[in-house]
Design a protein around this motif. Structure first.
Motif, PDB file in Angstrom:
ATOM      1  N   ARG A  29       0.833  -1.205   0.000  1.00 40.30           N
ATOM      2  CA  ARG A  29       0.000   0.000   0.000  1.00 40.30           C
ATOM      3  C   ARG A  29       0.868   1.257   0.000  1.00 40.30           C
ATOM      4  NH1 ARG A  29      -3.145   0.058   5.001  1.00 40.30           N
ATOM      5  NH2 ARG A  29      -2.566   2.158   5.571  1.00 40.30           N
ATOM      6  N   LEU A  30       1.940   1.238   0.779  1.00 44.66           N
ATOM      7  CA  LEU A  30       2.864   2.378   0.805  1.00 44.66           C
ATOM      8  C   LEU A  30       3.532   2.567  -0.555  1.00 44.66           C
ATOM      9  CD1 LEU A  30       4.530   1.741   4.272  1.00 44.66           C
ATOM     10  CD2 LEU A  30       3.082   3.711   3.670  1.00 44.66           C
ATOM     11  N   ALA A  31       3.921   1.460  -1.189  1.00 44.83           N
ATOM     12  CA  ALA A  31       4.562   1.541  -2.506  1.00 44.83           C
ATOM     13  C   ALA A  31       3.598   2.120  -3.544  1.00 44.83           C
ATOM     14  CB  ALA A  31       5.057   0.169  -2.947  1.00 44.83           C
ATOM     15  N   ALA A  32       2.331   1.749  -3.460  1.00 47.44           N
ATOM     16  CA  ALA A  32       1.338   2.224  -4.424  1.00 47.44           C
ATOM     17  C   ALA A  32       0.942   3.678  -4.167  1.00 47.44           C
ATOM     18  CB  ALA A  32       0.093   1.340  -4.379  1.00 47.44           C
ATOM     19  N   ASP A  33       0.806   4.053  -2.881  1.00 50.64           N
ATOM     20  CA  ASP A  33       0.293   5.377  -2.529  1.00 50.64           C
ATOM     21  C   ASP A  33       1.385   6.419  -2.310  1.00 50.64           C
ATOM     22  OD1 ASP A  33      -2.265   4.323  -2.631  1.00 50.64           O
ATOM     23  OD2 ASP A  33      -2.318   3.907  -0.483  1.00 50.64           O
ATOM     24  N   GLY A  34       2.575   5.970  -1.946  1.00 51.92           N
ATOM     25  CA  GLY A  34       3.679   6.907  -1.742  1.00 51.92           C
ATOM     26  C   GLY A  34       3.638   7.692  -0.455  1.00 51.92           C
ATOM     27  N   GLY A  35       2.822   7.317   0.492  1.00 52.93           N
ATOM     28  CA  GLY A  35       2.773   8.023   1.765  1.00 52.93           C
ATOM     29  C   GLY A  35       1.563   8.923   1.872  1.00 52.93           C
ATOM     30  N   PRO A  36       1.562   9.798   2.873  1.00 50.49           N
ATOM     31  CA  PRO A  36       0.398  10.644   3.116  1.00 50.49           C
ATOM     32  C   PRO A  36       0.186  11.659   2.003  1.00 50.49           C
ATOM     33  CG  PRO A  36       2.198  11.258   4.573  1.00 50.49           C
ATOM     34  CD  PRO A  36       2.639  10.031   3.828  1.00 50.49           C
TER      35      PRO A  36
END
Length: 132
Positions: free
Chosen positions: A41-48
């Motif tokens: 999820r972090l890899a897809a979204d890139g953070g906040p």
């Protein structure tokens, strides 16, 4: 000279155990699998999306205990804590040396430690939600 090219990307350090544990979705049955889903999820979204600094972030996911063994993927470096994940997260915040650093955790004591090191903190809700 373009400042964006010379400025380091902000560092995003994610307390894997704390973030995974903030959603009662059965993570306790497969801690490693839950950490892998968070990593993806972090890899897809890139953070906040609305963090204190514009992205992209350099993302570090800290795992510990039964979540060890999660591999890094493009966009997310996974760090395994040999002991306490909180100690590793505090070390990463101290090691930022003035570079913008955002730590994602709801742990009050950890928040105090990383803020003393100059990092900013946000809770797990700052990250985009998982899609069912």
């Amino acid at each position: 000279m373009n400042t964006e090219e010379t400025s380091p990307r902000p560092l995003l350090v994610v307390d894997g155990a704390n973030v995974v544990g903030s959603v009662p979705d059965g993570w306790w049955r497969d801690r490693r699998g839950a950490a892998e889903r968070l990593r993806d999820r972090l890899a897809a979204d890139g953070g906040p999306a609305d963090g204190p600094w514009p992205g992209p972030y350099e993302i570090v996911l800290v795992v510990e205990g039964r979540a060890r063994g999660v591999a890094s993927v493009p966009g997310v470096r996974v760090e395994e804590a040999a002991g306490s994940g909180d100690d590793l997260i505090a070390d990463l915040a101290r090691g930022a040396h003035g570079r913008p650093c955002l730590v994602i955790t709801a742990d009050r004591e950890l928040r105090r430690r990383v803020e003393e090191a100059g990092a900013r903190c946000a809770g797990p809700r700052a990250l985009p939600r998982a899609t069912p």
